[in-house]
Design a protein around this motif. Structure first.
Motif, PDB file in Angstrom:
ATOM      1  N   ARG A 130      16.580  54.951  -9.792  1.00 30.19           N
ATOM      2  CA  ARG A 130      17.206  53.558 -10.288  1.00 30.19           C
ATOM      3  C   ARG A 130      18.685  53.723  -9.527  1.00 30.19           C
ATOM      4  O   ARG A 130      19.221  54.636  -9.590  1.00 30.19           O
ATOM      5  CB  ARG A 130      17.127  53.247 -11.520  1.00 30.19           C
ATOM      6  CG  ARG A 130      16.032  52.833 -12.092  1.00 30.19           C
ATOM      7  CD  ARG A 130      15.509  53.435 -13.462  1.00 30.19           C
ATOM      8  NE  ARG A 130      14.408  52.726 -14.165  1.00 30.19           N
ATOM      9  CZ  ARG A 130      13.028  52.969 -13.988  1.00 30.19           C
ATOM     10  NH1 ARG A 130      12.988  54.335 -13.218  1.00 30.19           N
ATOM     11  NH2 ARG A 130      12.050  52.365 -14.430  1.00 30.19           N
ATOM     12  N   PRO A 131      19.078  52.383  -9.196  1.00 32.85           N
ATOM     13  CA  PRO A 131      20.384  52.136  -8.632  1.00 32.85           C
ATOM     14  C   PRO A 131      21.521  52.588  -9.961  1.00 32.85           C
ATOM     15  O   PRO A 131      21.258  52.073 -11.045  1.00 32.85           O
ATOM     16  CB  PRO A 131      20.422  51.031  -8.129  1.00 32.85           C
ATOM     17  CG  PRO A 131      19.496  50.170  -8.944  1.00 32.85           C
ATOM     18  CD  PRO A 131      18.355  51.126  -9.239  1.00 32.85           C
ATOM     19  N   HIS A 178      16.130  46.685  -5.446  1.00 35.45           N
ATOM     20  CA  HIS A 178      15.359  47.903  -5.668  1.00 35.45           C
ATOM     21  C   HIS A 178      14.104  47.714  -6.309  1.00 35.45           C
ATOM     22  O   HIS A 178      14.016  46.986  -7.478  1.00 35.45           O
ATOM     23  CB  HIS A 178      16.335  48.738  -6.523  1.00 35.45           C
ATOM     24  CG  HIS A 178      17.550  49.116  -5.857  1.00 35.45           C
ATOM     25  ND1 HIS A 178      17.736  50.081  -4.995  1.00 35.45           N
ATOM     26  CD2 HIS A 178      18.835  48.654  -5.748  1.00 35.45           C
ATOM     27  CE1 HIS A 178      19.178  50.097  -4.200  1.00 35.45           C
ATOM     28  NE2 HIS A 178      19.779  49.261  -4.989  1.00 35.45           N
ATOM     29  N   GLN A 179      13.157  48.418  -5.912  1.00 34.06           N
ATOM     30  CA  GLN A 179      11.784  48.450  -6.679  1.00 34.06           C
ATOM     31  C   GLN A 179      11.467  49.919  -6.684  1.00 34.06           C
ATOM     32  O   GLN A 179      11.828  50.853  -6.337  1.00 34.06           O
ATOM     33  CB  GLN A 179      10.822  47.725  -5.774  1.00 34.06           C
ATOM     34  CG  GLN A 179      11.129  46.260  -5.322  1.00 34.06           C
ATOM     35  CD  GLN A 179      10.120  45.641  -4.446  1.00 34.06           C
ATOM     36  OE1 GLN A 179       9.360  46.123  -3.825  1.00 34.06           O
ATOM     37  NE2 GLN A 179      10.124  44.362  -4.269  1.00 34.06           N
ATOM     38  N   SER A 211      11.127  46.023 -10.662  1.00 37.58           N
ATOM     39  CA  SER A 211      12.266  45.701  -9.622  1.00 37.58           C
ATOM     40  C   SER A 211      13.434  45.032 -10.463  1.00 37.58           C
ATOM     41  O   SER A 211      13.639  44.763 -11.435  1.00 37.58           O
ATOM     42  CB  SER A 211      11.747  44.323  -8.893  1.00 37.58           C
ATOM     43  OG  SER A 211      12.518  43.866  -7.841  1.00 37.58           O
ATOM     44  N   THR A 212      14.762  45.260  -9.729  1.00 37.27           N
ATOM     45  CA  THR A 212      15.838  44.846 -10.088  1.00 37.27           C
ATOM     46  C   THR A 212      16.220  43.419  -9.875  1.00 37.27           C
ATOM     47  O   THR A 212      17.092  42.929 -10.501  1.00 37.27           O
ATOM     48  CB  THR A 212      17.015  45.869  -9.459  1.00 37.27           C
ATOM     49  OG1 THR A 212      16.978  45.639  -8.098  1.00 37.27           O
ATOM     50  CG2 THR A 212      16.820  47.238  -9.767  1.00 37.27           C
TER      51      THR A 212
END
Length: 111
Positions: free
Chosen positions: A27-28, A37-38, A60-61
């Motif tokens: 994760r970011p 981001h996924q 997803s973000t």
């Protein structure tokens, strides 16, 4: 995320907060504009009768994209983990994929 999965007459109440996560996608650290981001996380759910259900959580973000839960077979779960370079001892040892890995082949698709 809570949801209900159905497999024939069998019903599984899954919850990503309480089920064991076998793989967590990176994760970011912080949110960045313009980047989405996924990832896919693999979970294992055990019901009160000790039946096991494997499932993927697609996240997803991006807030406009809804998270998804996809049930997977034990063989698909094992292939997913091996594709990430991980080996889990929850799966049977006498399968052809494990034999190929012991012989030094990286992926089953090499044949």
């Amino acid at each position: 995320m809570k949801t209900t999965l159905f497999d024939g007459s069998r019903r599984a109440e899954i919850d990503t907060r309480s089920d064991e996560r076998l793989y967590a996608a990176p994760r970011p650290r912080k949110r960045s504009n313009g980047f989405q981001h996924q990832g896919k996380d693999l979970y294992i759910h055990t019901d009160p009768e000790k039946r096991i259900t494997y499932y993927l959580h697609l996240w997803s973000t991006d807030r406009t994209v809804k998270d998804k839960i996809i049930p997977v077979s034990p063989a698909s779960a094992e292939r997913f983990l091996r594709g990430k370079g991980l080996i889990c001892n929850l799966f049977p040892k006498s399968d052809p994929i494990a034999t190929l890995y012991r012989w030094g082949y990286g992926i089953a698709e090499e044949f």
